[in-house]
Design a protein around this motif. Structure first.
Motif, mmCIF file in Angstrom:
data_model
loop_
_atom_site.group_PDB
_atom_site.id
_atom_site.type_symbol
_atom_site.label_atom_id
_atom_site.label_comp_id
_atom_site.label_asym_id
_atom_site.label_seq_id
_atom_site.Cartn_x
_atom_site.Cartn_y
_atom_site.Cartn_z
ATOM 1 N N VAL A 1 30.283 -42.045 83.397
ATOM 2 C CA VAL A 1 31.578 -41.922 84.068
ATOM 3 C C VAL A 1 31.543 -42.676 85.392
ATOM 4 O O VAL A 1 32.463 -43.430 85.720
ATOM 5 C CB VAL A 1 31.952 -40.441 84.276
ATOM 6 N N LEU A 2 30.480 -42.486 86.156
ATOM 7 C CA LEU A 2 30.346 -43.206 87.424
ATOM 8 C C LEU A 2 30.299 -44.709 87.193
ATOM 9 O O LEU A 2 30.959 -45.479 87.894
ATOM 10 C CB LEU A 2 29.090 -42.750 88.167
ATOM 11 N N ASP A 3 29.539 -45.146 86.198
ATOM 12 C CA ASP A 3 29.462 -46.572 85.888
ATOM 13 C C ASP A 3 30.829 -47.131 85.513
ATOM 14 O O ASP A 3 31.196 -48.237 85.933
ATOM 15 C CB ASP A 3 28.465 -46.826 84.755
ATOM 16 N N ALA A 4 31.604 -46.376 84.736
ATOM 17 C CA ALA A 4 32.939 -46.822 84.337
ATOM 18 C C ALA A 4 33.871 -46.907 85.541
ATOM 19 O O ALA A 4 34.659 -47.851 85.661
ATOM 20 C CB ALA A 4 33.519 -45.887 83.280
ATOM 21 N N ALA B 1 35.616 -50.302 86.882
ATOM 22 C CA ALA B 1 37.065 -50.374 87.040
ATOM 23 C C ALA B 1 37.439 -50.783 88.463
ATOM 24 O O ALA B 1 38.350 -51.596 88.665
ATOM 25 C CB ALA B 1 37.703 -49.033 86.687
ATOM 26 N N ALA B 2 36.736 -50.260 89.458
ATOM 27 C CA ALA B 2 37.005 -50.634 90.847
ATOM 28 C C ALA B 2 36.702 -52.110 91.071
ATOM 29 O O ALA B 2 37.463 -52.819 91.757
ATOM 30 C CB ALA B 2 36.182 -49.763 91.797
#
Length: 86
Positions: A44-47, A51-52
């Protein structure tokens, strides 16, 4: 739906909260009844990071041909009290 735990519960059961994140579950941490943090699976953090980065790249591309102001000019305008955007 994410589990919710207090900071005290996280301190007491940190290994369990990490195990849940590793298993794909999100845990929201509260302090004094207010949501203050979340432990999420690393995917989730990687996604979110990806995205950022994509959003920043799109924004930069959208403004690639905009006129620019040099740092010296910007600082001079700021010290003279001018609005650099004007």
């Amino acid at each position: 739906m994410a589990d919710t735990v207090t900071v005290r519960e996280v301190r007491t059961h940190l290994a369990e909260v990490i195990d849940r994140a590793e298993a794909g579950q999100t845990t929201v941490v509260t302090r004094n009844g207010k949501r203050v943090a979340a432990l999420v699976p690393i995917e989730v953090l990687d996604a979110l990071d990806a995205a950022a980065d994509e959003m920043a790249a799109r924004e930069a591309e959208a403004h690639r041909h905009d006129p620019t102001v040099g740092m010296a000019e910007l600082l001079a305008d700021l010290f003279e009290g001018k609005d650099p955007a004007a």
